[in-house]
Design a protein around this motif. Sequence first.
Motif, PDB file in Angstrom:
ATOM      1  N   TRP A   5       0.855  -1.182   0.000  1.00 47.10           N
ATOM      2  CA  TRP A   5       0.000   0.000   0.000  1.00 47.10           C
ATOM      3  C   TRP A   5       0.891   1.232   0.000  1.00 47.10           C
ATOM      4  O   TRP A   5       1.933   1.247   0.636  1.00 47.10           O
ATOM      5  N   LYS A   6       0.453   2.262  -0.710  1.00 43.90           N
ATOM      6  CA  LYS A   6       1.196   3.513  -0.759  1.00 43.90           C
ATOM      7  C   LYS A   6       0.238   4.670  -0.490  1.00 43.90           C
ATOM      8  O   LYS A   6      -0.946   4.589  -0.807  1.00 43.90           O
ATOM      9  N   ASN A   7       0.763   5.745   0.096  1.00 50.75           N
ATOM     10  CA  ASN A   7      -0.029   6.955   0.248  1.00 50.75           C
ATOM     11  C   ASN A   7      -0.346   7.518  -1.133  1.00 50.75           C
ATOM     12  O   ASN A   7       0.457   7.429  -2.045  1.00 50.75           O
ATOM     13  N   CYS A   8      -1.515   8.102  -1.253  1.00 50.38           N
ATOM     14  CA  CYS A   8      -1.980   8.610  -2.536  1.00 50.38           C
ATOM     15  C   CYS A   8      -2.578   9.999  -2.331  1.00 50.38           C
ATOM     16  O   CYS A   8      -3.289  10.216  -1.351  1.00 50.38           O
ATOM     17  N   PRO A   9      -2.338  10.936  -3.231  1.00 53.85           N
ATOM     18  CA  PRO A   9      -2.906  12.283  -3.069  1.00 53.85           C
ATOM     19  C   PRO A   9      -4.417  12.332  -3.336  1.00 53.85           C
ATOM     20  O   PRO A   9      -5.067  13.303  -3.013  1.00 53.85           O
TER      21      PRO A   9
END
Length: 79
Positions: A5-9
Amino acid sequence: MKRTWKNCPHKLPYRLSYASVIVSDDETFAVIIGGKKDNNASSQIIIFTEQDGFQLSNKFLLKTDRFHHIAIKLNLLEV
């Protein structure tokens, strides 16, 4: 390849659960259909692109409010 999982804007327009999603092969485009919004079944369709993020469709709705997985017929057009 390890999937993480990655942070997303981009943010969904509202809390959503039990929706179905169709994702392009390169994962840059997705269509999210149905699901539960505020604990009620939804007929909304949400389009995702990397450029524009999540956008509620104002042109299309499901015929009935739905949640959990569904199968829909797609009419694909050549672009």
